[in-house]
Design an enzyme around this catalytic site. Sequence first.
Site, PDB file in Angstrom:
ATOM      1  N   LYS A 195       0.093   6.757   8.551  1.00  0.00           N
ATOM      2  CA  LYS A 195      -0.437   7.888   9.321  1.00  0.00           C
ATOM      3  C   LYS A 195      -1.039   7.331  10.610  1.00  0.00           C
ATOM      4  O   LYS A 195      -2.261   7.345  10.811  1.00  0.00           O
ATOM      5  CB  LYS A 195      -1.540   8.585   8.525  1.00  0.00           C
ATOM      6  CG  LYS A 195      -1.083   9.396   7.341  1.00  0.00           C
ATOM      7  CD  LYS A 195      -2.188  10.404   7.027  1.00  0.00           C
ATOM      8  CE  LYS A 195      -2.192  10.807   5.593  1.00  0.00           C
ATOM      9  NZ  LYS A 195      -3.365  11.678   5.291  1.00  0.00           N
TER      10      LYS A 195
ATOM     11  N   ASP B 151      -4.116   5.142   6.391  1.00  0.00           N
ATOM     12  CA  ASP B 151      -4.601   6.328   7.096  1.00  0.00           C
ATOM     13  C   ASP B 151      -5.504   5.868   8.245  1.00  0.00           C
ATOM     14  O   ASP B 151      -5.019   5.495   9.307  1.00  0.00           O
ATOM     15  CB  ASP B 151      -5.324   7.199   6.063  1.00  0.00           C
ATOM     16  CG  ASP B 151      -5.823   8.522   6.611  1.00  0.00           C
ATOM     17  OD1 ASP B 151      -5.259   9.012   7.595  1.00  0.00           O
ATOM     18  OD2 ASP B 151      -6.787   9.070   6.046  1.00  0.00           O
TER      19      ASP B 151
ATOM     20  N   ARG C  35       1.077  11.988  -9.011  1.00  0.00           N
ATOM     21  CA  ARG C  35       1.656  10.661  -8.781  1.00  0.00           C
ATOM     22  C   ARG C  35       3.102  10.567  -9.257  1.00  0.00           C
ATOM     23  O   ARG C  35       3.887   9.786  -8.715  1.00  0.00           O
ATOM     24  CB  ARG C  35       0.850   9.589  -9.532  1.00  0.00           C
ATOM     25  CG  ARG C  35      -0.538   9.345  -8.982  1.00  0.00           C
ATOM     26  CD  ARG C  35      -1.070   8.034  -9.569  1.00  0.00           C
ATOM     27  NE  ARG C  35      -2.516   7.959  -9.515  1.00  0.00           N
ATOM     28  CZ  ARG C  35      -3.214   7.554  -8.459  1.00  0.00           C
ATOM     29  NH1 ARG C  35      -2.581   7.228  -7.358  1.00  0.00           N
ATOM     30  NH2 ARG C  35      -4.528   7.487  -8.512  1.00  0.00           N
TER      31      ARG C  35
ATOM     32  N   GLU D 121       0.846  -1.199   0.000  1.00  0.00           N
ATOM     33  CA  GLU D 121       0.000   0.000   0.000  1.00  0.00           C
ATOM     34  C   GLU D 121       0.876   1.242   0.000  1.00  0.00           C
ATOM     35  O   GLU D 121       1.934   1.263   0.623  1.00  0.00           O
ATOM     36  CB  GLU D 121      -0.879   0.013   1.268  1.00  0.00           C
ATOM     37  CG  GLU D 121      -2.294  -0.485   1.059  1.00  0.00           C
ATOM     38  CD  GLU D 121      -3.200   0.533   0.363  1.00  0.00           C
ATOM     39  OE1 GLU D 121      -2.716   1.354  -0.438  1.00  0.00           O
ATOM     40  OE2 GLU D 121      -4.407   0.490   0.629  1.00  0.00           O
TER      41      GLU D 121
ATOM     42  N   ASP E 263      -1.709  10.395  -4.928  1.00  0.00           N
ATOM     43  CA  ASP E 263      -2.374  11.443  -5.716  1.00  0.00           C
ATOM     44  C   ASP E 263      -3.363  12.268  -4.925  1.00  0.00           C
ATOM     45  O   ASP E 263      -3.792  11.904  -3.815  1.00  0.00           O
ATOM     46  CB  ASP E 263      -3.143  10.786  -6.864  1.00  0.00           C
ATOM     47  CG  ASP E 263      -4.426  10.115  -6.377  1.00  0.00           C
ATOM     48  OD1 ASP E 263      -4.353   9.341  -5.398  1.00  0.00           O
ATOM     49  OD2 ASP E 263      -5.509  10.385  -6.939  1.00  0.00           O
TER      50      ASP E 263
END
Length: 182
Positions: free
Chosen positions: A121, A93, A155, A89, A149
């Site tokens: 995160k 988040d 990206r 990944e 993005d």
Amino acid sequence: MTRLFTGEELATTVRRLAAELSSAYPDGVVLVGVLKGSVVFLADLVREMAIPVEVDFLAISAYAEGTGRVRILKDLDIDIAGRHVVVVEDLVDTGLTITYLLGQLERRGPASLEVCALIDKAARRIVPTRLRFVGAEVGDEFVIGYGIDWAGRYRNLEEVFAGELESLRADPDAHVEQLYSG
Ligand code: IMP
Ligand code: MG
């Protein structure tokens, strides 16, 4: 907008993760890239790995805010039953997406199933998630570049930046002039 990681820092991080993966799976591993954000990271990662690697991809829908319900839009081509699998990944988040995905993949009976995330995160986590391989932790900032993005932009930046979410919401191209000199 601030630079979080230079290209060189990213390369160092990728080499470390590749070494960790290579020693964890001496007999080889299946890397499952989550489209599209993982593509740049994955492409660099596999080339630093010193073990046999099979690569496959899947694509998922973004969940409606607050629901955590995700759909698989493009599934894997290969059968992961009995295989050692690492989901790659770009960024974890809240943890909702990866938790859903791991649940789906676990049902297919892999020999093992782990996550390799470039950016964690951790402070934003809603669902506790075990990330075996982590590139770097960031705070509560909106990250773009190196595959990551906003509305399909940014990206292909070689570095990772913290974007200004309010500006990007108002105009997805808000950082284009500053970040692309060509
Ligand atoms: P989740 O909240 O862990 O489910 O994150 C799901 C997805 O949201 C990530 O895989 C990213 O595609 C996207 N996302 C979350 N934070 C950011 C960010 O800072 N920049 C770009 N995409 C993000
Ligand atoms: Mg993603």
